[in-house]
Design an enzyme around this catalytic site. Structure first.
Site, short mmCIF file in Angstrom:
data_model
loop_
_atom_site.label_atom_id
_atom_site.label_comp_id
_atom_site.label_asym_id
_atom_site.label_seq_id
_atom_site.Cartn_x
_atom_site.Cartn_y
_atom_site.Cartn_z
CG ASP A 2 34.01 40.95 40.86
OD1 ASP A 2 33.11 40.59 40.55
OD2 ASP A 2 34.35 41.52 42.02
CG ASP A 5 38.12 33.09 49.73
OD1 ASP A 5 37.04 33.87 49.57
OD2 ASP A 5 38.88 33.26 50.65
CG ASP A 18 42.18 29.25 48.31
OD1 ASP A 18 41.41 29.93 48.41
OD2 ASP A 18 43.30 29.44 49.25
CG ASP A 53 37.62 38.70 56.40
OD1 ASP A 53 38.01 39.67 56.94
OD2 ASP A 53 38.36 37.85 56.23
#
Length: 545
Positions: free
Chosen positions: A123, A178, A180, A275
């Protein structure tokens, strides 16, 4: 004649004797009578203190459950005869520093490539688009089953990106990471067998693994973050999963059964913690979750104070939003009472932040009133409530560190004052987030910047994405100065017993306030600390526990 060496000792004894005589003096016993002002201060003071104490006692209960149900851990599943197809979703937004590291880690997965379906869900609005697209094309040319999906808008934020990716995915299971995170090559080999287990595997909707950290030893802040997150992943997740109560997917480093996502209503973006929202909806329709703490997934901690505060505020606001949405359904559901009560404490825990700020403003006048009421009342009433609300934090995190680092856990005592002070310091920002959630105010999904920092190497000083400080640090510094004056008042009135507690407020508010401003105007400001070899990253990139 007294010898000079005895003078300091006698002086100290004299001071202690004077202090003891003052707090036990009964000369004016019965003279004090509470007036309207005192009652106006003490009634809300005790209400706040009692609520905080209840949440503190809940932490003790989690520790109890963790040990009481220690045998309720998932058994090792049998070998898989036929591996299923898995979709790997990598949701990113302006992550140009870490996206290549993530894709490279996925490329090393020890899983049949013909059964993989990797999606980079981008995005981004900056040059990350070009970096990510080139990265995907490079690995695709090498035979990796990877596709690049870019949205021109951020509708639904992360939840929207994940839902959009499911439209073109082919996997029976969905693993999410994610930007990271750096999962190990055997991640799917270790997690998928639990879904395929002939003994109950068909009812499992999600498995969550434990986070570890690439940059624990980067600074004092990352040390504190490690202790905070370890408490969540060891004690909270451990206690809830062992007891059989609901617990949540952490948004990354986990695997979902696609059918569970669909039956729960799919990804929804009316909260900032999509989540947790999906986790509760899935468990309410009957899916079982597994927590696998022995499977680790390395990640990068926020290294700047403003990024850390933005992350914590997003979680605080999102959980309250989820509580408003989900708790009525939980209370009506046909589940045991302990599941309902644990869901309540879990989803509403962040209400303690505005209460902490309120307590902060009331401490000085309450201390004055309580001191003149006598030391007996303070000892019998105030002290137990303070211990319930504060010492439970210490025991909570000490248990987690003892489980992870049995040989060096005692060193955590050195960090506990900083852990408690940081929790106090972020209370202003989190209180604002909680109040916004309660009032129904919407806000954007504030991302946590990642800078590709591992160990003590690397710097974020000249990199983009740093969060703005705004007015919040000035409020924190103001509160820090206020508590410094409170310490002066306590010392002047020989109320020494309250000084250590008050100093936590001084340090917490000043530390978070000045660090927030300092990392904006002096971006290379960094407080480093030495750590033990056990807490440094191992060769795999994950901290060696």
């Amino acid at each position: 004649m007294q010898t000079p060496s005895l003078v300091p000792l006698l002086a100290a004894q004299s001071s202690l004797g004077h202090y003891w005589q003052k707090i036990t003096d009964r000369t004016f016993s019965g003279v004090y009578h509470a007036n309207g002002f005192d009652l106006a201060m003490m009634i809300p003071y005790f209400i706040v203190l009692l609520i905080l104490a209840l949440y503190g006692l809940h932490r003790y209960w989690l520790v109890y459950d963790y040990y009481a149900y220690s045998k309720n851990v998932p058994a090792q599943p049998p070998p898989v005869a036929e591996w299923p197809r898995v979709t790997i979703q990598l949701p990113i937004y302006n992550e140009r520093y870490v996206i290549e590291r993530l894709v490279e880690a996925i490329s090393r997965f020890d899983y049949p490539p013909e059964l993989l379906d990797v999606q980079v869900l981008d995005d981004s609005t900056d040059e990350t688009q070009e970096v990510a697209r080139n990265c995907v094309e490079r690995f695709a040319a090498q035979g990796m089953p990877i596709t690049y999906i870019h949205r021109s808008n951020r509708e639904g934020y992360k939840a929207g990106a994940l839902e959009n990716g499911l439209k073109s995915s082919r996997g029976e299971f969905v693993a999410i990471f994610d930007a990271d995170f750096v999962p190990s090559p055997d991640f799917l080999q270790l997690t998928i067998p639990y879904f395929m287990n002939p003994s109950g595997g068909a009812g499992i909707g999600m498995v969550q693994t434990r986070w570890t950290y690439l940059n624990t030893d980067y600074s004092l802040l990352t040390q504190v973050e490690t202790i905070l997150l370890d408490g969540h992943f060891v004690v909270e997740h451990g206690a809830r999963s062992r007891r059989g109560t609901f617990f949540n997917f952490n948004g990354t480093a986990g695997v979902w059964r696609r059918k569970a996502i669909e039956q729960a209503g799919g990804w929804q973006h009316d909260t900032l913690t999509e989540d947790t929202d999906l986790s509760y909806r899935a468990q309410l329709v009957g899916w079982k979750f597994l927590y696998l703490p022995h499977i680790e997934c390395a990640s990068e901690l926020p290294v700047d104070m403003n990024g850390f505060k933005a992350q914590q505020a997003r979680w605080a606001k999102g959980l309250i939003q989820t509580a408003k949405k989900i708790l009525p359904k939980v209370f009506k559901a046909n589940v045991p009472w302990h599941v309902k009560s644990e869901a309540f404490f879990h989803l509403t825990a962040n209400i303690s932040y505005p209460l902490m700020v309120l307590l902060s403003t009331m401490l000085l006048p309450a201390m004055i009133v309580r001191f003149y009421q006598g030391w007996v009342q303070m000892l019998v009433i105030d002290l137990p409530l303070f211990l319930a609300s504060t010492c439970s934090i210490s025991s909570f995190y000490l248990v987690a560190q003892k489980e992870l680092r049995p040989k060096t856990w005692y060193r955590t005592f050195l960090y506990l004052p900083f852990v408690m002070a940081t929790g106090i310091g972020i209370s202003v920002r989190n209180a604002q987030a909680v109040i916004e959630a309660l009032s129904g105010k919407k806000s954007e999904f504030a991302r946590t910047p990642k800078y590709n920092i591992a160990g003590k190497q690397g710097s974020y000083a000249k990199k983009s994405y740093r969060n703005k400080a705004g007015w919040m640090p000035y409020a924190e510094i103001f509160l820090g100065v206020y508590f410094a004056l409170t310490v002066v008042y306590a010392v002047a009135n020989e109320n020494y017993a309250t000084v250590p507690f008050l100093l936590l407020f001084v340090w917490g508010y000043l530390y978070t306030g000045f660090m927030s401003l300092g990392q904006i105007y002096l971006a290379n400001l960094r407080f480093e600390v030495e750590t033990s070899p056990e807490m440094r990253p191992a060769a795999s990139g994950a901290p060696g526990f």
